[in-house]
Design an enzyme around this catalytic site. Structure first.
Site, mmCIF file in Angstrom:
data_model
loop_
_atom_site.group_PDB
_atom_site.id
_atom_site.type_symbol
_atom_site.label_atom_id
_atom_site.label_comp_id
_atom_site.label_asym_id
_atom_site.label_seq_id
_atom_site.Cartn_x
_atom_site.Cartn_y
_atom_site.Cartn_z
ATOM 1 N N GLY A 160 0.611 -1.218 0.024
ATOM 2 C CA GLY A 160 0.099 0.019 0.018
ATOM 3 C C GLY A 160 0.874 1.263 -0.100
ATOM 4 O O GLY A 160 1.988 1.321 -0.565
ATOM 5 N N CYS A 161 0.076 2.095 0.511
ATOM 6 C CA CYS A 161 0.642 3.613 0.574
ATOM 7 C C CYS A 161 1.892 3.916 1.092
ATOM 8 O O CYS A 161 2.837 4.928 0.947
ATOM 9 C CB CYS A 161 -0.356 4.757 0.891
ATOM 10 S SG CYS A 161 -1.732 4.896 -0.346
ATOM 11 N N HIS A 162 2.530 3.044 2.009
ATOM 12 C CA HIS A 162 3.747 3.079 2.686
ATOM 13 C C HIS A 162 4.804 2.275 2.372
ATOM 14 O O HIS A 162 5.868 2.082 2.679
ATOM 15 C CB HIS A 162 3.729 2.951 4.346
ATOM 16 C CG HIS A 162 2.982 1.968 4.637
ATOM 17 N ND1 HIS A 162 3.659 0.412 4.250
ATOM 18 C CD2 HIS A 162 1.825 1.186 5.609
ATOM 19 C CE1 HIS A 162 3.002 -0.590 4.885
ATOM 20 N NE2 HIS A 162 1.891 -0.054 5.571
ATOM 21 N N GLY A 163 4.714 1.620 0.915
ATOM 22 C CA GLY A 163 5.659 0.710 0.420
ATOM 23 C C GLY A 163 6.801 1.258 0.403
ATOM 24 O O GLY A 163 7.726 0.453 0.441
#
Length: 366
Positions: A160-163
């Site tokens: 997701g967005c913190h990948g």
């Protein structure tokens, strides 16, 4: 020693869409119950976003707005797929076509700024959650950049967005373990491929803010000076939040769940954990000079601002990236970090991202 970033590159698709165009597309592509709704307009008008770059913009958007089928795109609703859109297979075929070239542009820019030759790279870390293929984007980068066939590959997928922060943690481990390592990290996402066609409110909100993009960093451990040195990473699972942010594979795309509770969960839980993590690294909130916060949406940025007692100026880079590019998932925080360094920001800098779990990820740059 830890990972010092010597090159950072970003890339977006050439075509973009405005909120007005996005609303027009949504009126046509959403489920029948939504097409005449009164609440959808304010979602786009108040999104905080001026444009988003999408691989399915351009001719596809014009077809949708004009009622034509010149592109013959599977994203244009038909009698058979009205309300659901293309199959997951059709969407992933577009990912296969566009993800590699977009990542390649960002990675080439990072190598160029770092003044690394392709055969300098010993480790390649790729990050993506919006598509699957094998051979993957790592192979597209090896071929396109002419990296050594012996380059060591690691993929960080579906986080997701913190990948990108997870990818940097992996890169830091390689650089710390081997001072001779030269690491390239590339994150690419094509969020637009998973456009939602039904009438679930949270998914329709996601349609209004997500976009496509890629970012890459190149770095090494050692004595070569850099304004961005990754000195610590942190992670915290926010309790009782498993159902509030999720990303599941469906028959018609990857389905995003983004509940209204997410900003409140961040506002409540972020500060206690982050203060402890900073204290463990000899810092306080007041010591942080720069904030690279992933702009998941206007309410998420505001929740971080409220929780940490920050000012609008502290988060101007995050809001600026969101206004110009939207939420590109994993590469977005690197766009923010790039903006901060170009503005002359000095450390300590904290990067923050939030992803399915609900999980907060952090990176500290000296």
């Amino acid at each position: 020693m830890s990972l010092a970033i010597h090159g950072l590159g970003t890339a977006v698709p050439p075509e973009h869409i405005t909120p007005e165009q996005g609303l027009g597309v949504a009126r046509f592509m959403a489920g029948p119950d939504v097409r005449t709704s009164t609440w959808l307009g304010p979602v786009y008008a108040n999104s905080g976003n001026a444009r988003r770059h999408l691989v399915i913009a351009g001719g596809v958007v014009q077809d949708i707005l004009n009622g034509t089928r010149l592109t013959d795109s599977p994203f244009i609703p038909t009698r058979e797929n009205d309300g659901v859109g293309p199959t997951t297979g059709e969407r992933l075929r577009v990912y296969t076509e566009f993800a590699g070239p977009l990542a390649l542009r960002a990675a080439a820019a990072a190598l160029s700024e770092a003044k690394y030759r392709p055969d300098d790279i010993t480790h390649l870390v790729t990050v993506s959650c919006t598509g699957f293929l094998a051979p993957g984007i790592d192979m597209a980068l090896i071929g396109g950049l002419k990296l050594k066939p012996t380059v060591q590959r690691t993929h960080v997928g579906f986080m997701g967005c913190h990948g990108a922060l997870n990818g940097l943690r992996v890169a830091n481990a390689f650089a710390t373990a081997d001072p001779a390592a030269r690491v390239l990290v590339a994150a690419v996402e094509l969020c637009s491929l998973h456009y939602y066609y039904g009438n679930a409110a949270d998914k329709l909100v996601a349609n209004a803010i997500f976009a496509d993009g890629a970012a890459a960093v190149a770095g090494q451990a050692g004595a070569v000076p850099s304004p961005l040195e990754l000195v610590a990473s942190g992670s915290c699972v926010i309790p009782e939040s498993n159902e509030d942010m999720a990303w599941t594979v469906g028959d018609h795309g990857f389905e995003m769940t983004l509940s209204r509770r997410v900003p409140g969960l961040i506002a409540k839980n972020l500060r206690p954990w982050l203060e402890g993590w900073l204290r463990d690294n000899g810092l306080s909130l007041a010591d942080v000079k720069g904030w690279a916060v992933h702009p998941g949406g206007p309410k998420i940025v505001s929740a971080v601002e409220e929780s940490l007692g920050l000012t609008a100026a502290d988060l101007a880079a995050s809001r600026g990236v969101f206004a110009e590019h939207g939420n590109m998932s994993s590469p977005t925080v690197l766009f923010v970090l790039d903006r901060l360094r170009r503005q002359g920001a000095t450390g300590p800098i904290v990067a923050l991202g939030f992803g399915p779990g609900l999980v907060a990820e952090a990176a500290l740059f000296a």
